[in-house]
Write an enzyme that holds these catalytic residues in place. Structure first.
Site, PDB file in Angstrom:
ATOM      1  N   LYS A 233      -3.250 -18.058 -14.510  1.00  0.00           N
ATOM      2  CA  LYS A 233      -2.048 -18.350 -15.322  1.00  0.00           C
ATOM      3  C   LYS A 233      -2.282 -17.960 -16.780  1.00  0.00           C
ATOM      4  O   LYS A 233      -3.436 -17.799 -17.207  1.00  0.00           O
ATOM      5  CB  LYS A 233      -1.722 -19.838 -15.205  1.00  0.00           C
ATOM      6  CG  LYS A 233      -2.794 -20.772 -15.750  1.00  0.00           C
ATOM      7  CD  LYS A 233      -2.578 -22.214 -15.304  1.00  0.00           C
ATOM      8  CE  LYS A 233      -3.684 -23.123 -15.831  1.00  0.00           C
ATOM      9  NZ  LYS A 233      -3.676 -24.441 -15.179  1.00  0.00           N
TER      10      LYS A 233
ATOM     11  N   TYR B 135      -2.402 -18.276 -49.694  1.00  0.00           N
ATOM     12  CA  TYR B 135      -1.140 -19.001 -49.870  1.00  0.00           C
ATOM     13  C   TYR B 135      -1.364 -20.433 -50.339  1.00  0.00           C
ATOM     14  O   TYR B 135      -2.324 -21.089 -49.928  1.00  0.00           O
ATOM     15  CB  TYR B 135      -0.391 -19.061 -48.538  1.00  0.00           C
ATOM     16  CG  TYR B 135       0.295 -17.763 -48.179  1.00  0.00           C
ATOM     17  CD1 TYR B 135       1.169 -17.134 -49.075  1.00  0.00           C
ATOM     18  CD2 TYR B 135       0.086 -17.176 -46.939  1.00  0.00           C
ATOM     19  CE1 TYR B 135       1.806 -15.945 -48.729  1.00  0.00           C
ATOM     20  CE2 TYR B 135       0.722 -15.996 -46.580  1.00  0.00           C
ATOM     21  CZ  TYR B 135       1.586 -15.389 -47.486  1.00  0.00           C
ATOM     22  OH  TYR B 135       2.210 -14.234 -47.147  1.00  0.00           O
TER      23      TYR B 135
HETATM   24  C1  LIG Z   1      -5.022 -24.818 -14.697  1.00  0.00           C
HETATM   25  C2  LIG Z   1      -5.271 -25.496 -13.421  1.00  0.00           C
HETATM   26  C3  LIG Z   1      -6.496 -25.343 -12.736  1.00  0.00           C
HETATM   27  C4  LIG Z   1      -7.697 -24.628 -13.341  1.00  0.00           C
HETATM   28  O1  LIG Z   1      -8.452 -25.531 -14.143  1.00  0.00           O
HETATM   29  P1  LIG Z   1      -9.818 -25.082 -14.823  1.00  0.00           P
HETATM   30  O2  LIG Z   1     -10.282 -26.320 -15.540  1.00  0.00           O
HETATM   31  O3  LIG Z   1      -9.459 -23.998 -15.792  1.00  0.00           O
HETATM   32  O4  LIG Z   1     -10.733 -24.604 -13.769  1.00  0.00           O
HETATM   33  C5  LIG Z   1      -6.612 -25.877 -11.466  1.00  0.00           C
HETATM   34  N1  LIG Z   1      -5.583 -26.560 -10.904  1.00  0.00           N
HETATM   35  C6  LIG Z   1      -4.414 -26.764 -11.535  1.00  0.00           C
HETATM   36  C7  LIG Z   1      -3.340 -27.542 -10.863  1.00  0.00           C
HETATM   37  C8  LIG Z   1      -4.217 -26.260 -12.821  1.00  0.00           C
HETATM   38  O5  LIG Z   1      -3.058 -26.481 -13.451  1.00  0.00           O
END
Ligand SMILES: *Cc1c(COP(=O)(O)O)cnc(C)c1O
Length: 368
Positions: free
Chosen positions: A38, A264
């Site tokens: 993702k 800034y």
């Molecule tokens: C993002 C996510 C993962 C992966 O988690 P990591 O800590 O990056 O390994 C696994 N399961 C779900 C449901 C997630 O949302």
């Protein structure tokens, strides 16, 4: 000193393979591996990484949203793709692109069933998400009967897996809570099998779950951060190799006199004369304002150069007093030794946030 030309995120596929193999070495042979890609594979590059992982024979992919799954299909990913948080507006697309939705409540189940029925589907695979303590998304154990009553007698969809997500798998002080989640999940799985009379695939562990809770690997594990090179603890970080190197270049050097200000809102007032370098990376590239005011730093010639004053949209200024360097020299923001985890913790955040924030404006270069 190495020279550089622009800001680049370099991705090392051999490190990705190494991390994948390390994680696999923790699993029983029959446990399946789902790669979580993702958010552009945590800010890296979802298409190229997913295709590479597909060649390494990962069993499954997961993304958060439907559009991310569509992008993977367009790139040529043919393995199953679980969409963790699909919104009902995308259910037609889910089916058209052979994506597999996570279904987390009765409303969404009904809406997906309606679309699948309308599209004349038979045995369309879905995944049921159960809440065991994270309190984010998911059915409760008590919902199993009503899920059954919606699905019985229909061959439109079938439950390919049931899963849950651990709230604190990386935190060994919360071991007891995690163990409760594992027990609760196994109870849900038993109850489901009794009511439905078949056994879907079971999965629960993210990266830290894989490392800290081998008793909960079940039929499949879901790893994201581990693949990208972080083990969520000092002890485990040694076994992983960060796959991304974010580097940039010194655009200009300034000599700042005592009493002068930098950037800034004149946020930095110099107490002594210093030398600064201006680097073409800013909050629009993912280096948030929390890294400013001396909290964050970059590496030039192997030495730490702290960010001076406020982070600008497209630039930062860093203190290079005492560092041997010139305009055109390479600047490391993070790499395998000065890791994103170190930089993130200097600004009170975590590697996940820093790496996923690196914006699409930064050029990605894949090293084979
Ligand atoms: C993002 C996510 C993962 C992966 O988690 P990591 O800590 O990056 O390994 C696994 N399961 C779900 C449901 C997630 O949302």
């Amino acid at each position: 000193m190495p020279k550089a030309q622009e800001t680049v995120l370099e991705i090392d596929l051999s490190a990705l393979k190494q991390n994948f193999e390390y994680l696999k070495s923790k699993l029983r042979k029959e446990t399946k591996f789902l790669a979580v890609v993702k958010a552009f594979a945590y800010g890296n590059d979802a298409d190229d990484l997913a295709l590479f992982l597909q060649d390494l024979n990962v069993d499954y992919f997961a993304v958060a949203y439907t559009s991310e799954g569509v992008a993977l299909r367009n790139a040529g990913v043919t393995k199953p793709i679980l969409v963790l948080h699909p919104l009902p507006v995308s259910f037609h697309t889910i089916i058209e692109r052979c994506l597999e939705p996570s279904i987390y409540n009765t409303k969404v189940l009904k809406e997906f069933l309606d679309v699948a029925t309308y599209k004349n589907q038979k045995n369309y695979p879905i995944h049921l998400k159960f809440n065991t303590g994270l309190n984010r998304l998911g059915f409760a154990e008590d919902d199993i009967e009503s899920i059954y009553s919606k699905l019985q007698g229909s061959e439109t969809i079938y439950v390919k897996s049931i899963f849950s997500h651990l709230a604190a798998s990386e935190d060994l002080n919360e071991k007891e809570f995690t163990e409760h989640q594992i027990i609760a999940f196994k109870k849900i799985a038993d109850a489901f099998t009794k009511v439905f009379d078949y056994k879907p695939m079971l999965h629960l562990c993210n990266t830290s779950g894989i490392l800290n809770h081998p008793e909960a690997h079940l039929d499949m594990v879901r790893s994201g951060i581990g693949l990208y090179g972080f083990g969520n603890s000092e002890k485990e970080n040694i076994n992983f190799k960060p796959i991304a190197k974010l580097k940039s270049v010194i655009s200009q050097i300034h000599h700042i006199e005592k009493g002068d200000t930098v950037g800034y809102n004149r946020a930095y007032k110099s107490a002594a004369s210093i030398i600064t370098a201006t680097i073409p990376i800013g909050h629009a590239d993912g280096i948030g304002r929390q890294y400013g005011q001396g909290k964050g730093f970059v590496i030039i010639d192997g030495k730490k150069a702290p960010i001076v004053g406020n982070v600008c949209m497209d630039m930062i200024m860093v203190n290079i007093t005492g560092i041997e360097c010139e305009e055109g020299d390479e600047v490391i923001i993070f790499d395998a030794s000065h890791t994103a985890e170190n930089l993130a913790s200097a600004a009170n955040t975590i590697s996940y946030e820093l790496i996923t924030a690196i914006s699409q404006r930064v050029k990605r270069v894949i090293k084979k």
